[in-house]
Scaffold this motif. Structure first.
Motif, PDB file in Angstrom:
ATOM      1  N   GLY A  49      35.977  45.713  57.938  1.00  0.00           N
ATOM      2  CA  GLY A  49      34.790  44.884  58.098  1.00  0.00           C
ATOM      3  C   GLY A  49      35.183  43.417  58.093  1.00  0.00           C
ATOM      4  O   GLY A  49      36.371  43.068  58.063  1.00  0.00           O
ATOM      5  N   LEU A  50      34.175  42.559  58.108  1.00  0.00           N
ATOM      6  CA  LEU A  50      34.444  41.126  58.116  1.00  0.00           C
ATOM      7  C   LEU A  50      33.855  40.481  56.868  1.00  0.00           C
ATOM      8  O   LEU A  50      32.817  40.913  56.367  1.00  0.00           O
ATOM      9  CB  LEU A  50      33.853  40.465  59.355  1.00  0.00           C
ATOM     10  CG  LEU A  50      34.360  40.964  60.703  1.00  0.00           C
ATOM     11  CD1 LEU A  50      33.640  40.233  61.832  1.00  0.00           C
ATOM     12  CD2 LEU A  50      35.860  40.778  60.834  1.00  0.00           C
ATOM     13  N   MET A  51      34.528  39.454  56.383  1.00  0.00           N
ATOM     14  CA  MET A  51      34.008  38.685  55.257  1.00  0.00           C
ATOM     15  C   MET A  51      34.267  37.198  55.500  1.00  0.00           C
ATOM     16  O   MET A  51      35.292  36.821  56.072  1.00  0.00           O
ATOM     17  CB  MET A  51      34.633  39.147  53.932  1.00  0.00           C
ATOM     18  CG  MET A  51      36.135  39.156  53.910  1.00  0.00           C
ATOM     19  SD  MET A  51      36.838  40.106  52.508  1.00  0.00           S
ATOM     20  CE  MET A  51      36.281  39.155  51.118  1.00  0.00           C
ATOM     21  N   VAL A  52      33.308  36.385  55.097  1.00  0.00           N
ATOM     22  CA  VAL A  52      33.437  34.936  55.228  1.00  0.00           C
ATOM     23  C   VAL A  52      33.547  34.359  53.812  1.00  0.00           C
ATOM     24  O   VAL A  52      32.686  34.628  52.967  1.00  0.00           O
ATOM     25  CB  VAL A  52      32.239  34.317  55.962  1.00  0.00           C
ATOM     26  CG1 VAL A  52      32.388  32.793  56.047  1.00  0.00           C
ATOM     27  CG2 VAL A  52      32.106  34.917  57.354  1.00  0.00           C
ATOM     28  N   VAL A  53      34.602  33.593  53.575  1.00  0.00           N
ATOM     29  CA  VAL A  53      34.841  33.038  52.249  1.00  0.00           C
ATOM     30  C   VAL A  53      35.029  31.527  52.346  1.00  0.00           C
ATOM     31  O   VAL A  53      35.373  30.990  53.401  1.00  0.00           O
ATOM     32  CB  VAL A  53      36.087  33.665  51.582  1.00  0.00           C
ATOM     33  CG1 VAL A  53      35.902  35.163  51.386  1.00  0.00           C
ATOM     34  CG2 VAL A  53      37.348  33.392  52.417  1.00  0.00           C
ATOM     35  N   ILE A  54      34.813  30.860  51.221  1.00  0.00           N
ATOM     36  CA  ILE A  54      35.069  29.427  51.121  1.00  0.00           C
ATOM     37  C   ILE A  54      35.859  29.177  49.848  1.00  0.00           C
ATOM     38  O   ILE A  54      35.619  29.837  48.830  1.00  0.00           O
ATOM     39  CB  ILE A  54      33.749  28.616  51.108  1.00  0.00           C
ATOM     40  CG1 ILE A  54      34.027  27.106  51.068  1.00  0.00           C
ATOM     41  CG2 ILE A  54      32.851  29.033  49.957  1.00  0.00           C
ATOM     42  CD1 ILE A  54      32.782  26.249  51.248  1.00  0.00           C
ATOM     43  N   GLY A  55      36.809  28.261  49.920  1.00  0.00           N
ATOM     44  CA  GLY A  55      37.563  27.958  48.714  1.00  0.00           C
ATOM     45  C   GLY A  55      38.962  27.470  48.983  1.00  0.00           C
ATOM     46  O   GLY A  55      39.235  26.814  49.996  1.00  0.00           O
TER      47      GLY A  55
END
Length: 234
Positions: free
Chosen positions: A218-224
């Motif tokens: 699947g896809l995941m969007v992260v920030i950091g």
């Protein structure tokens, strides 16, 4: 790219915005063609008549002019100073690039994006008032290196030298783990913004429930943290 750059990019996304592109080399042509395909009105300009004619033949811009943009009067007469955003794509001719950028800012153009071919060139463009300076060759080189070494990272947007927003493929190591068990913030200094686990990669669930189980692939969007992103098993 810093937060002020993000603000600048948001200003450029009005649906009625008009763009002028000065310089019809490979970079300038790519910008023209992409904006034109997205439905924006584009005016292209170059000192080389052959490049101007080719732009019209290829229909990458609504209008194209042969123009010496180092002359302020030429910019005014062509109406370029009335455009919302002007992209200066004269990266390989430093003097012309700087003079053109200065002319545009002195004429009151709100948003000037300028291509730089070196760090010194970029600093000079900043000095004369460019709102946003881009380094296409450097950025493409960095993107290629990342895609080769971390193929699981599909897209990446630098917020500053140490932080980014990234779209990644959910790695096998995260399969069937809940978001709360994964504990991205403490383990990787990352925050999960959205996931897409269906067959449609354009449909994202924003701020998913902590008990949601992730699916490999699947896809995941992260920030950091960039360092944390690089530690992910992708």
């Amino acid at each position: 790219m810093n937060l002020s750059s993000l603000t600048f990019l948001r200003k450029m996304r009005s649906p009625n915005r008009q763009f002028a592109v000065i310089g019809l080399g490979r970079f300038g042509r790519a910008v023209c063609g992409t904006l034109n395909n997205l439905g924006y009105e584009v005016l292209a300009a170059d000192t080389d008549e052959r490049r101007v004619s080719q732009a019209l033949t290829d229909q990458i811009a609504a209008h194209a002019l042969q123009l010496d943009t180092t002359q302020p009067s030429a910019l005014r007469e062509a109406g370029i100073t009335d455009f919302d955003t002007v992209i200066v794509a004269i990266g390989n001719y430093v003097e012309e690039s700087i003079i053109t950028t200065l002319n545009l800012k002195e004429a009151g153009v709100k948003n000037v994006v300028a291509k730089a071919s070196s760090e010194i060139h970029g600093k000079l463009l900043d000095r004369v008032g460019a709102d946003h300076v881009v380094f296409p060759e450097h950025e493409m080189g960095c993107e290629l290196a990342r895609s080769l070494t971390s193929p699981g990272i599909l897209d990446r947007f630098e917020i500053d030298p140490n932080h980014c927003i990234a779209e990644i493929i959910v790695p096998k190591a995260f399969d069937q783990m809940t978001i709360v068990d994964l504990d991205l913030r403490n383990r990787y200094e990352l925050t999960l913004l959205a996931i897409s686990q269906d067959n449609d990669p354009d449909q994202f669930e924003i701020n998913p429930s902590p008990v949601t189980r992730l699916k490999a692939g699947g896809l995941m969007v992260v920030i950091g943290s960039n360092k944390g992103l690089e530690r992910l098993p992708v």
